[in-house]
Design a protein around this motif. Sequence first.
Motif, PDB file in Angstrom:
ATOM      1  N   THR A  57       0.830  -1.195   0.000  1.00 14.23           N
ATOM      2  CA  THR A  57       0.000   0.000   0.000  1.00 14.23           C
ATOM      3  C   THR A  57       0.870   1.253   0.000  1.00 14.23           C
ATOM      4  O   THR A  57       2.000   1.244   0.502  1.00 14.23           O
ATOM      5  N   TYR A  58       0.341   2.315  -0.607  1.00 17.47           N
ATOM      6  CA  TYR A  58       1.026   3.615  -0.562  1.00 17.47           C
ATOM      7  C   TYR A  58      -0.024   4.715  -0.616  1.00 17.47           C
ATOM      8  O   TYR A  58      -1.185   4.473  -0.986  1.00 17.47           O
ATOM      9  N   THR A  59       0.363   5.923  -0.241  1.00  9.11           N
ATOM     10  CA  THR A  59      -0.555   7.056  -0.163  1.00  9.11           C
ATOM     11  C   THR A  59      -0.295   8.050  -1.286  1.00  9.11           C
ATOM     12  O   THR A  59       0.838   8.212  -1.745  1.00  9.11           O
ATOM     13  N   GLU A  60      -1.362   8.713  -1.707  1.00  8.39           N
ATOM     14  CA  GLU A  60      -1.232   9.827  -2.633  1.00  8.39           C
ATOM     15  C   GLU A  60      -2.434  10.750  -2.456  1.00  8.39           C
ATOM     16  O   GLU A  60      -3.500  10.336  -1.984  1.00  8.39           O
ATOM     17  N   ASN A  61      -2.258  12.005  -2.817  1.00  9.52           N
ATOM     18  CA  ASN A  61      -3.330  12.990  -2.768  1.00  9.52           C
ATOM     19  C   ASN A  61      -3.710  13.390  -4.188  1.00  9.52           C
ATOM     20  O   ASN A  61      -2.844  13.478  -5.074  1.00  9.52           O
ATOM     21  N   SER A 101      -0.729  -7.937  -4.571  1.00 13.46           N
ATOM     22  CA  SER A 101      -1.879  -7.031  -4.617  1.00 13.46           C
ATOM     23  C   SER A 101      -1.491  -5.662  -4.092  1.00 13.46           C
ATOM     24  O   SER A 101      -0.664  -5.538  -3.173  1.00 13.46           O
ATOM     25  N   THR A 102      -2.092  -4.618  -4.676  1.00 10.98           N
ATOM     26  CA  THR A 102      -1.712  -3.240  -4.365  1.00 10.98           C
ATOM     27  C   THR A 102      -2.946  -2.423  -3.999  1.00 10.98           C
ATOM     28  O   THR A 102      -3.973  -2.489  -4.670  1.00 10.98           O
ATOM     29  N   LEU A 103      -2.815  -1.654  -2.930  1.00  8.45           N
ATOM     30  CA  LEU A 103      -3.890  -0.804  -2.422  1.00  8.45           C
ATOM     31  C   LEU A 103      -3.386   0.636  -2.374  1.00  8.45           C
ATOM     32  O   LEU A 103      -2.445   0.938  -1.635  1.00  8.45           O
ATOM     33  N   VAL A 104      -4.001   1.510  -3.170  1.00  5.85           N
ATOM     34  CA  VAL A 104      -3.631   2.923  -3.204  1.00  5.85           C
ATOM     35  C   VAL A 104      -4.582   3.685  -2.290  1.00  5.85           C
ATOM     36  O   VAL A 104      -5.811   3.642  -2.483  1.00  5.85           O
ATOM     37  N   LEU A 105      -4.039   4.380  -1.305  1.00 10.85           N
ATOM     38  CA  LEU A 105      -4.842   5.142  -0.338  1.00 10.85           C
ATOM     39  C   LEU A 105      -4.822   6.611  -0.736  1.00 10.85           C
ATOM     40  O   LEU A 105      -3.800   7.291  -0.618  1.00 10.85           O
ATOM     41  N   ARG A 106      -5.969   7.103  -1.200  1.00  9.91           N
ATOM     42  CA  ARG A 106      -6.049   8.445  -1.759  1.00  9.91           C
ATOM     43  C   ARG A 106      -6.837   9.390  -0.849  1.00  9.91           C
ATOM     44  O   ARG A 106      -7.754   8.968  -0.157  1.00  9.91           O
ATOM     45  N   LEU A 107      -6.484  10.667  -0.935  1.00 11.22           N
ATOM     46  CA  LEU A 107      -7.292  11.720  -0.341  1.00 11.22           C
ATOM     47  C   LEU A 107      -7.592  12.727  -1.436  1.00 11.22           C
ATOM     48  O   LEU A 107      -6.684  13.315  -2.024  1.00 11.22           O
ATOM     49  N   ARG A 108      -8.890  12.894  -1.724  1.00 10.72           N
ATOM     50  CA  ARG A 108      -9.306  13.790  -2.804  1.00 10.72           C
ATOM     51  C   ARG A 108      -9.687  15.155  -2.259  1.00 10.72           C
ATOM     52  O   ARG A 108     -10.475  15.274  -1.315  1.00 10.72           O
ATOM     53  N   ASP A 109      -9.096  16.196  -2.852  1.00 11.93           N
ATOM     54  CA  ASP A 109      -9.408  17.587  -2.509  1.00 11.93           C
ATOM     55  C   ASP A 109      -9.258  17.857  -1.019  1.00 11.93           C
ATOM     56  O   ASP A 109      -9.965  18.693  -0.446  1.00 11.93           O
ATOM     57  N   GLY A 110      -8.370  17.121  -0.387  1.00 14.17           N
ATOM     58  CA  GLY A 110      -8.084  17.337   1.030  1.00 14.17           C
ATOM     59  C   GLY A 110      -9.194  16.920   1.966  1.00 14.17           C
ATOM     60  O   GLY A 110      -9.123  17.218   3.170  1.00 14.17           O
ATOM     61  N   ALA A 113     -11.765  10.490   1.429  1.00 10.86           N
ATOM     62  CA  ALA A 113     -10.904   9.314   1.345  1.00 10.86           C
ATOM     63  C   ALA A 113     -11.394   8.395   0.226  1.00 10.86           C
ATOM     64  O   ALA A 113     -12.591   8.139   0.092  1.00 10.86           O
ATOM     65  N   GLU A 114     -10.464   7.904  -0.583  1.00 10.33           N
ATOM     66  CA  GLU A 114     -10.753   6.968  -1.656  1.00 10.33           C
ATOM     67  C   GLU A 114      -9.684   5.886  -1.661  1.00 10.33           C
ATOM     68  O   GLU A 114      -8.631   6.039  -1.032  1.00 10.33           O
ATOM     69  N   TYR A 115      -9.952   4.815  -2.374  1.00 10.74           N
ATOM     70  CA  TYR A 115      -8.909   3.808  -2.538  1.00 10.74           C
ATOM     71  C   TYR A 115      -9.027   3.159  -3.910  1.00 10.74           C
ATOM     72  O   TYR A 115     -10.091   3.140  -4.528  1.00 10.74           O
ATOM     73  N   ILE A 116      -7.903   2.664  -4.391  1.00 12.06           N
ATOM     74  CA  ILE A 116      -7.840   1.876  -5.626  1.00 12.06           C
ATOM     75  C   ILE A 116      -7.272   0.516  -5.247  1.00 12.06           C
ATOM     76  O   ILE A 116      -6.205   0.428  -4.626  1.00 12.06           O
ATOM     77  N   TRP A 117      -7.973  -0.549  -5.607  1.00 17.75           N
ATOM     78  CA  TRP A 117      -7.570  -1.904  -5.252  1.00 17.75           C
ATOM     79  C   TRP A 117      -7.229  -2.681  -6.513  1.00 17.75           C
ATOM     80  O   TRP A 117      -8.040  -2.798  -7.431  1.00 17.75           O
ATOM     81  N   LYS A 118      -6.013  -3.186  -6.584  1.00 17.70           N
ATOM     82  CA  LYS A 118      -5.566  -4.008  -7.705  1.00 17.70           C
ATOM     83  C   LYS A 118      -5.097  -5.347  -7.144  1.00 17.70           C
ATOM     84  O   LYS A 118      -4.132  -5.397  -6.387  1.00 17.70           O
ATOM     85  N   GLU A 119      -5.789  -6.417  -7.535  1.00 15.77           N
ATOM     86  CA  GLU A 119      -5.497  -7.732  -6.970  1.00 15.77           C
ATOM     87  C   GLU A 119      -4.559  -8.525  -7.878  1.00 15.77           C
ATOM     88  O   GLU A 119      -4.722  -8.560  -9.096  1.00 15.77           O
ATOM     89  N   CYS A 120      -3.593  -9.157  -7.257  1.00 16.52           N
ATOM     90  CA  CYS A 120      -2.671 -10.043  -7.961  1.00 16.52           C
ATOM     91  C   CYS A 120      -3.205 -11.464  -7.858  1.00 16.52           C
ATOM     92  O   CYS A 120      -3.433 -11.968  -6.753  1.00 16.52           O
ATOM     93  N   LYS A 121      -3.431 -12.098  -9.006  1.00 20.73           N
ATOM     94  CA  LYS A 121      -3.958 -13.461  -9.030  1.00 20.73           C
ATOM     95  C   LYS A 121      -3.143 -14.306 -10.011  1.00 20.73           C
ATOM     96  O   LYS A 121      -2.975 -13.927 -11.165  1.00 20.73           O
ATOM     97  N   ASP A 122      -2.668 -15.438  -9.547  1.00 27.27           N
ATOM     98  CA  ASP A 122      -1.898 -16.317 -10.417  1.00 27.27           C
ATOM     99  C   ASP A 122      -2.724 -16.775 -11.613  1.00 27.27           C
ATOM    100  O   ASP A 122      -2.182 -17.014 -12.701  1.00 27.27           O
TER     101      ASP A 122
END
Length: 284
Positions: A57-61, A101-110, A113-122
């Motif tokens: 996971t990582y954060t972005e605005n 799998s990757t989880l993006v932790l977003r903050l919109r317009d300050g 809270a939002e998130y983007i979920w991308k799952e890794c599947k074999d």
Amino acid sequence: LLKIKKEDESRDDEPLPAATRNSSSILVDYLYTYGAPSISNPPMSNPGNRCIPGIRTYTENVSSGRACSWWDLWCNSNEHITNTDFVAQINVDRFPHAKMSTLVLRLRDGATAEYIWKECKDSDGVAQYDFQSWPAARQDALSLFGVSAGDVLLHWPGTYVERLLEVPRSIRGPMVEYASVLACGYMSNAKEIEACFDRYGDTTGFPGLDPDAWETIALIHPRSAKAVLGTDEETVFVIKNDEDPTRRRCIISFEAANHPSDGLETFFGIFGNGRRADYCGRGG
């Protein structure tokens, strides 16, 4: 960096018992990271280029854009990213992130809270996902650890927990509770680690691991001999949980970096364009 073996019983990605799983297909049972850098090329994976269970996971605005006057040359009316956890993007132009799998932790317009979920599947049969190169190497990252342009501390554990709490548990798994391990990773001995777990909930207001269920069983302080700005000494510890008499659960915690001289100098290669290192049979 937080590497774990197993925990959340509500998730269906629990590793198989040792007697039934194929050891040639599993190198890492679980891996959970918070704003971790990319470290190798080819990217880390389980044997056979299989997904590593867990979450990166990582954060972005992000800004939704705004109405612009013709004379405002710096105005951006389109949706755009305004800040990123710099550590998560520092090497991504050379080293893709681990296959997981990757989880993006977003903050919109300050405010939102939002998130983007991308799952890794074999079962996808993908050699390398696009999201292994997220965040983009050149997207805005205005500050590393300090406040910039009104943004919060994007690499701070508390920021991660606040945003993770806005994500359904079915997605985030045990990352809120495991952040207590992250927060206690700066302690210098076993007693300090256990005391940190004891007071974590009271001092942060966040849920953490049950301090009565986990015991510290190993601790080391590896030090880089190549550090210039500081000692570059880290804390690595192992805690165990024996509540299940049929199987021991363990967490291996790698201390996070919160200062250029705290692990980042050696890793980023401030004085040498990066250095190759070998760890657990892998190099990068």
